[in-house]
Design a protein around this motif. Structure first.
Motif, PDB file in Angstrom:
ATOM      1  N   UNK A 316       0.805  -1.221   0.000  1.00 12.82           N
ATOM      2  CA  UNK A 316       0.000   0.000   0.000  1.00 12.82           C
ATOM      3  C   UNK A 316       0.834   1.265   0.000  1.00 12.82           C
ATOM      4  N   UNK A 317       2.107   1.203   0.307  1.00 13.05           N
ATOM      5  CA  UNK A 317       2.943   2.403   0.305  1.00 13.05           C
ATOM      6  C   UNK A 317       4.092   2.280   1.280  1.00 13.05           C
ATOM      7  N   UNK A 318       4.746   3.395   1.535  1.00 14.16           N
ATOM      8  CA  UNK A 318       5.885   3.385   2.437  1.00 14.16           C
ATOM      9  C   UNK A 318       6.468   4.766   2.616  1.00 14.16           C
ATOM     10  N   UNK A 319       7.616   4.805   3.276  1.00 16.49           N
ATOM     11  CA  UNK A 319       8.326   6.050   3.515  1.00 16.49           C
ATOM     12  C   UNK A 319       9.177   6.382   2.305  1.00 16.49           C
ATOM     13  N   UNK A 320       9.210   7.673   1.962  1.00 12.64           N
ATOM     14  CA  UNK A 320       9.951   8.097   0.772  1.00 12.64           C
ATOM     15  C   UNK A 320      11.436   7.784   0.967  1.00 12.64           C
TER      16      UNK A 320
END
Length: 614
Positions: A316-320
């Motif tokens: 679903x996403x994460x830290x840049x």
């Protein structure tokens, strides 16, 4: 003598079967059987309908008086075989009232339990002791020892029902009402359970609630219960909130019927709870939300390493990561913009501009990258100011042989004798070719073809000035682009070429004077005597006498001025500095023609800048 009469069975008479009457005492007289029978019960005559005539005659003995006691409740007496033929009957034993019947006190007969009841016990004495048909069953006949069977499907049967399909008029049952269902043997209508509905009478089972709706208990129609937004309702849904869209998803529409109806939270947003009708909000700055994110700071892709692959597909996403940045609502990491660098993870904006002398293509983690993938040092032939996303080529007409240059001023102008035809050169394109000159005093030369050697001059390789190499005195250059002194033409017979760098002879001369001048030249250059003499003679023809008035030519011996020296040794070409990176300059050119004429060719006569003495 005591006696009894055994009456015919139910197949021979219309009243209850096998009614036995105990007479008690000895009768006084006999009565024919075909007479209206009279039976004594406790000394009283009981009138019964006439019996059908039988073949044999049976005599009974009337009783003058009854002396016996009453029968016990629930007991009756059955007649046995006669003790003596033709004499009569006598009582042999007492018998219990059978199942399905009751025996009133003193009646001496078993009566059937009425329709709608049954009895599975003996010794009943009253009809009230017969059991009502139990709920869910029916008792269709009298004298039953058990119910006739279960109530029919689609109907319900209360206590005492005599039909498997009651009409409902008697209050003992009826067809199954709407909103209920009645399987076989139903005693009370059962309400349709949640997740189903009953729209018809007499339903054996309820219909399942259709997809897109929910059905509470005991309803006759589902149309008033549409599935609300934020939820989905498959077939048989029991209540509105039974199937909420999970975290990471939302559903803006009602009447949806499957999990597929729940939409994944769009990229750049998160859906932080169940049963949402719209996303909760944008993803936090410094993080990115690919799809179906349920947290403003997702963490399942914290090991993200490449903008070309968001793996796995369920992430679903994460830290840049470093080398990228993520403003609020980012659907994926944005590679650090060209000309900038992103030094750490979790950045909402780039860290800063790329360092001067370096270029940052994109995705750089360092202000001075050296990996040649995200950037690198500025190469020779270019310069890179601060925030460069690519090297800037040195302008046309310039070059730079050093790396990591920061401004255009570090690009050097193309020197004289060379040309620089394109931008981004690490060294001049080459020496100025023969027949052309490259003079950078008015600007660097890009296209040498624009600068052909002028008439009267010749230009060997690397010529820096247009009039650097003039055709010597006694010769001329009639066309442009001469490449060497050998292309300068000798002055033709009958004419003189008194100046260097001319494109045509200076003028005509008298024959005697011309021959005299030629002879002087031949003395100095015996190797060209024949060619010069032939040239003069062919050009002039016969010798001509000078007019008497022609003044004598006094050939002065004084030297010509320094700037009009007929010929001088070719100066060597200026050498470029070693850091230019140029090819080896051509050797100083001096051919045989360069020695054709010098200060001693004509001695003191016809030298440029001098006149003939009168």
């Amino acid at each position: 003598m005591s006696g009894v009469i055994r009456l015919p069975s139910s197949s021979e008479m219309s009243y209850p079967p096998e009614v036995l009457v105990w007479t008690g005492a000895k009768s006084q007289a006999a009565e024919p059987y075909n007479m209206p029978p009279g039976l004594l019960l406790n000394g009283q005559r009981l009138q019964l309908p006439a019996l059908p005539r039988r073949r044999e005659s049976v005599s009974v003995t009337p009783v003058a008086q009854a002396t016996s006691a009453l029968l016990k409740p629930g007991v009756w007496r059955r007649g046995a075989e006669p003790a003596q033929p033709g004499v009569g009957f006598h009582v042999t034993a007492e018998t219990a009232c059978p199942v399905g019947h009751f025996c009133p006190v003193g009646l001496g007969m078993a009566l059937p339990c009425p329709v709608g009841t049954f009895s599975d016990r003996m010794f009943l004495s009253m009809s009230s002791e017969c059991l009502p048909c139990p709920p869910g069953h029916f008792c269709a006949a009298s004298g039953l020892s058990a119910p006739s069977g279960p109530c029919a499907p689609g109907y319900f049967c209360l206590s005492g029902v005599s039909s498997p399909t009651p009409t409902g008029r008697s209050g003992h049952g009826g067809p199954c009402p709407q909103g209920h269902f009645c399987p076989r043997g139903t005693s009370l209508p059962q309400p349709c359970r949640a997740g189903s509905y009953g729209s018809l009478l007499g339903q054996v089972s309820c219909f399942p609630c259709p997809a897109g709706y929910y059905c509470p208990e005991n309803i006759t129609s589902y149309s008033g219960y549409p599935c609300p937004a934020g939820f989905y309702c498959p077939r048989g849904t029991k209540h509105a909130a039974q199937f909420p869209c999970p975290r990471g998803y939302y559903n803006p529409d009602p009447l949806t019927h499957s999990l597929d109806s729940c939409l994944p939270c769009p990229p750049g947003h998160y859906c932080g709870q169940e049963n949402l009708t719209k996303p909760s909000g944008p993803c936090d700055a410094g993080w990115y939300c690919v799809s179906a994110a349920w947290n403003a700071r997702p963490f399942d892709l914290d090991n993200y390493t490449s903008t070309n692959c968001l793996c796995p597909a369920t992430a679903t996403g994460g830290k840049c990561p470093a080398g990228s940045y993520c403003p609020e609502g980012s659907p994926e990491p944005i590679p650090c913009t060209p000309g900038s660098f992103c030094a750490t993870s979790g950045l909402p904006t780039p860290t800063g501009p790329c360092q001067a002398g370096y270029f940052c293509i994109g995705g750089s983690e360092s202000p001075a990258p050296v990996d040649e993938v995200t950037g690198g040092p500025c190469p020779p032939g270019s310069y890179c100011p601060v925030a460069s996303h690519k090297p800037t080529p040195c302008p046309v007409g310039t070059f730079s042989s050093l790396p990591e240059q920061t401004t255009s001023s570090t690009c050097r102008s193309c020197p004289s004798g060379f040309y620089c035809k394109e931008a981004g050169l690490q060294a001049p394109s080459g020496w100025c070719p023969a027949g052309y000159y490259c003079d950078s005093s008015t600007g660097p030369v890009q296209d040498f073809s624009l600068y052909p050697c002028p008439r009267g001059y010749y230009c060997p390789v690397g010529t820096t000035k247009a009039m650097y190499h003039s055709c010597p005195v006694g010769t001329y250059g009639p066309r442009k682009g001469l490449t060497s002194i050998t292309e300068c033409q000798l002055c033709p017979a009958g004419k003189f070429c008194s100046l260097a760098g001319i494109s045509a002879p200076t003028g005509k001369v008298q024959t005697a004077l011309g021959l005299n001048m030629v002879s002087k030249g031949l003395e100095a250059y015996p190797d060209r005597t024949s060619s010069l003499q032939e040239s003069v003679l062919q050009g002039t023809g016969a010798k001509q006498d000078l007019p008497a008035s022609t003044p004598q030519m006094g050939l002065g011996a004084s030297a010509a001025p320094q700037d009009t020296t007929v010929l001088k040794a070719l100066q060597s070409q200026p050498r470029a500095h070693l850091e230019l990176g140029l090819q080896k300059e051509p050797e100083a050119q001096r051919d045989a023609g360069s020695a054709l004429l010098d200060n001693s060719v004509l001695g003191a006569s016809c030298q440029p800048g001098r006149h003939l003495a009168t």
